[in-house]
Design a protein around this motif. Sequence first.
Motif, short mmCIF file in Angstrom:
data_model
loop_
_atom_site.label_atom_id
_atom_site.label_comp_id
_atom_site.label_asym_id
_atom_site.label_seq_id
_atom_site.Cartn_x
_atom_site.Cartn_y
_atom_site.Cartn_z
N ASN A 1 33.85 32.24 49.71
CA ASN A 1 34.18 31.16 48.77
C ASN A 1 34.86 31.65 47.50
OD1 ASN A 1 32.93 29.30 50.47
ND2 ASN A 1 30.94 29.58 49.49
N ALA B 1 28.70 31.93 59.36
CA ALA B 1 28.42 30.54 59.75
C ALA B 1 29.12 30.16 61.05
CB ALA B 1 28.86 29.59 58.63
N LYS C 1 37.16 23.99 55.96
CA LYS C 1 36.35 23.75 57.15
C LYS C 1 34.87 23.68 56.80
CE LYS C 1 39.67 25.74 60.41
NZ LYS C 1 40.08 26.95 61.14
N ARG C 2 34.41 24.53 55.89
CA ARG C 2 33.01 24.50 55.50
C ARG C 2 32.64 23.18 54.84
NH1 ARG C 2 29.55 25.44 51.30
NH2 ARG C 2 31.16 25.94 49.79
N LEU D 1 32.44 30.09 61.41
CA LEU D 1 33.75 29.48 61.12
C LEU D 1 34.85 30.53 61.23
CD1 LEU D 1 32.82 27.28 58.04
CD2 LEU D 1 33.09 26.53 60.41
N THR E 1 25.49 32.70 54.78
CA THR E 1 26.27 32.02 55.81
C THR E 1 27.73 31.91 55.44
OG1 THR E 1 25.74 29.85 54.86
CG2 THR E 1 24.29 30.68 56.61
N HIS E 2 28.08 32.21 54.19
CA HIS E 2 29.47 32.15 53.77
C HIS E 2 30.10 33.53 53.70
CE1 HIS E 2 27.89 28.38 51.52
NE2 HIS E 2 28.10 28.12 52.80
N THR F 1 33.27 34.12 59.59
CA THR F 1 32.11 34.19 58.71
C THR F 1 30.83 34.11 59.52
OG1 THR F 1 31.86 31.80 58.36
CG2 THR F 1 33.44 32.96 56.94
#
Length: 392
Positions: free
Chosen positions: A62, A28, A99-100, A30, A5-6, A26
Amino acid sequence: MKSSTHRITSVEALHVGQFLYARIRTEAGLTGFGEAGSWGHIEAAKAALEKFGEYLVGKDANQIERHWNVMQRFSHFRGTAVNAAVSAIDIALWDLLGKRLQVPVWQLLGGAYRDKLRVYGHVYAETLDEVLADCRRLRAEGFTAIGHINPFLDEPEGDVYFRSFAGKVRDAKERVMAFREAVGPDVDLLIEMHRRLNPAEAIAIGQVLEPLTPMWLEDPLRPEFYTQMTTVGHAIRVPVATGERFSTPAEFHLQLAGGGVRYARTSVCVCGGITGAKKIAALAEAQNVDIAPHNPLSPISLAACMQVAASVPNFAIQEYPTGFENLVLKSGQNLLGSDLVKNHPVPKEGFITVPDAPGIGVELVDDVEHRRAPLHRPVSMRSTIDGAPLDQ
């Protein structure tokens, strides 16, 4: 453990008017935003951004430091255009991480050292009367510092230039004296030289300006002359500010090691993004030098600058650009590029509040790529009376 998800699904380079943005998405759902600061070579920066995007798709968003190093080191051919692309991507990755985790980026950089940031207003003008009118307006609006204020004015590029040595020194003294009279004794003047001088001229002008207490003399020489910039800084009492055209922490190390420079003008959208600017701030802190982030760009750039400025102890002042729309050197009353974002900080009594929204705290409007046609800056320079090119 890595989570899908990243992972990055897309990297877009958006050339909007005079600005170049990175928009990274991403799995997710975002979206992170960043900005590149090499407007003189925006086409090259866009190509580099797209190439780095090919590397990033499918990677873990990340791993910011890892990606920063790969983009810097995979070929060791760098420079302003390439590092502008790195900067835009880096800012967008920090935006995604904030944001995550649902925190502002400054929280990830060590927390807020301060709650608000001092800013300075911009002046773009071709005549002395226009400069003085802008100075009075900015003072009335509550700014406690006024910058991009040039004693040689922002004259048209088509005008042939000549001043004798004595004429340059006299112009600088008389016009800065007029600036001081216009704003009063307590407003700081950030004098911009735009790399126009040689060392002898810079020293002479710095010495005659000293009684007028400017906060700094910015970029009196071309940026590649590290040793001569140090010499000027040691020869005058007016503080020297430089660094806006440096694209790596190593360049700042070379300039700061000799002393003489009191303000490091970090271009967050050129020097490697938030990652690069944080490294530069640490180098400057070790020399007891303050940073003053350079920002002639849009609110995305301002938001990135604010994250660094909020989190380091050695911050002096933040550039808040009003004017220069469509690359025209004219002052304005609105933040540059403010129509391209959903929100932006507004000064109050010369300060802006550090945002607490997740990420960098500013978002591009959804259809930003359709708001302005791409602008391309042609290669040209002003000439002196003997036909030589002039930095301006």
